[in-house]
Design a protein around this motif. Structure first.
Motif, short mmCIF file in Angstrom:
data_model
loop_
_atom_site.label_atom_id
_atom_site.label_comp_id
_atom_site.label_asym_id
_atom_site.label_seq_id
_atom_site.Cartn_x
_atom_site.Cartn_y
_atom_site.Cartn_z
N ILE A 43 44.47 45.87 42.07
CA ILE A 43 44.58 46.68 40.86
C ILE A 43 45.92 47.40 40.93
O ILE A 43 46.56 47.46 41.98
N GLN A 44 46.35 47.96 39.81
CA GLN A 44 47.59 48.71 39.78
C GLN A 44 47.32 50.17 40.17
O GLN A 44 46.37 50.77 39.68
N GLY A 47 46.72 52.70 37.49
CA GLY A 47 46.66 51.87 36.29
C GLY A 47 45.37 52.03 35.51
O GLY A 47 44.65 53.03 35.63
N THR A 48 45.09 51.01 34.69
CA THR A 48 43.90 51.03 33.83
C THR A 48 43.09 49.73 33.96
O THR A 48 42.24 49.46 33.13
N ASP A 49 43.36 48.96 35.00
CA ASP A 49 42.76 47.63 35.11
C ASP A 49 41.57 47.52 36.06
O ASP A 49 41.04 46.43 36.25
N ASP A 52 38.31 45.86 34.64
CA ASP A 52 38.54 44.43 34.36
C ASP A 52 38.59 43.61 35.64
O ASP A 52 37.98 42.54 35.73
N VAL A 53 39.32 44.11 36.63
CA VAL A 53 39.45 43.38 37.89
C VAL A 53 38.10 43.26 38.58
O VAL A 53 37.70 42.17 39.03
N THR A 56 35.78 40.81 36.77
CA THR A 56 36.19 39.43 37.00
C THR A 56 35.84 38.99 38.42
O THR A 56 35.34 37.87 38.62
N ASN A 81 43.37 55.12 39.13
CA ASN A 81 42.94 53.99 38.33
C ASN A 81 41.43 54.17 38.14
O ASN A 81 40.62 53.67 38.90
#
Length: 187
Positions: A43-44, A47-49, A52-53, A56, A81
């Motif tokens: 992940i970043q 970040g904001t992911d 989602d990560v 998935t 994050n």
């Protein structure tokens, strides 16, 4: 009462304070108290992911049909994050239980998010919607689609070697070894 036998616990790898870019995340998959597998991704930082990560990693894994609950070591991975647990729940169809050893200082988190973190207002909205952490079995939890009694049973069943459930503890140890060549400390 629903019995959560197959769970995944996620934690992030340690990183230097001035680090920018990707941060490793590790998921430890358990079937009961048997360690069953590992999920890994990135992940970043800040970040904001994260949601989602994680979604998935779960849905595209060989464990997807078996996992019944997601455990998180805190609401944020990779610095700030913030895991949108509502999106994670929606994308996976799985309950989410956020675990912390100590009650976080929500005012300090809010101040940091709103003052200097990209999309801090949106991240704070997720935390605020989730609500205050609740004390259960000597730790603190936040939860989506899992009752307090179910959370208590999960903690009781999986907190074998510390107050933190084994899937999170194992993820923490693996993530630490990825970053530093060896594991150390408790989540």
């Amino acid at each position: 009462m629903k019995h959560f036998s197959n769970v995944v616990g996620f934690d992030d790898a340690p990183f230097a304070r001035d680090h920018a870019g990707p941060v490793a995340v590790v998921g430890a998959v358990y079937a009961g108290l048997r360690f069953d597998g590992v999920l890994m991704g990135e992940i970043q930082k800040d970040g904001t992911d994260a949601a989602d990560v994680l979604a998935t990693l779960i849905t595209e894994s060989r464990f997807a049909d078996h996992i019944r609950l997601i455990l998180l070591q805190g609401i944020a991975l990779g610095g700030f994050n913030v895991v949108d647990v509502f999106s994670l729940h929606q994308r996976t169809g799985l309950p989410v239980l956020v675990v912390s050893r100590v009650r976080p200082d929500m005012e300090a988190i809010k101040k940091a998010l709103l003052a200097s973190i990209p999309e801090g207002k949106k991240k704070w909205a997720v935390i605020e919607r989730l609500g205050q952490m609740e004390e259960v079995a000597d730790i603190f939890v936040q939860r989506v689609d899992i009752s307090m009694e179910q959370a208590r049973q999960v903690i009781k069943r999986f907190a074998v070697h510390s107050r933190i459930p084994e899937p999170i503890r194992a993820a923490h140890l693996i993530a630490g070894a990825l970053a530093n060549g060896q594991s150390r400390g408790n989540p």
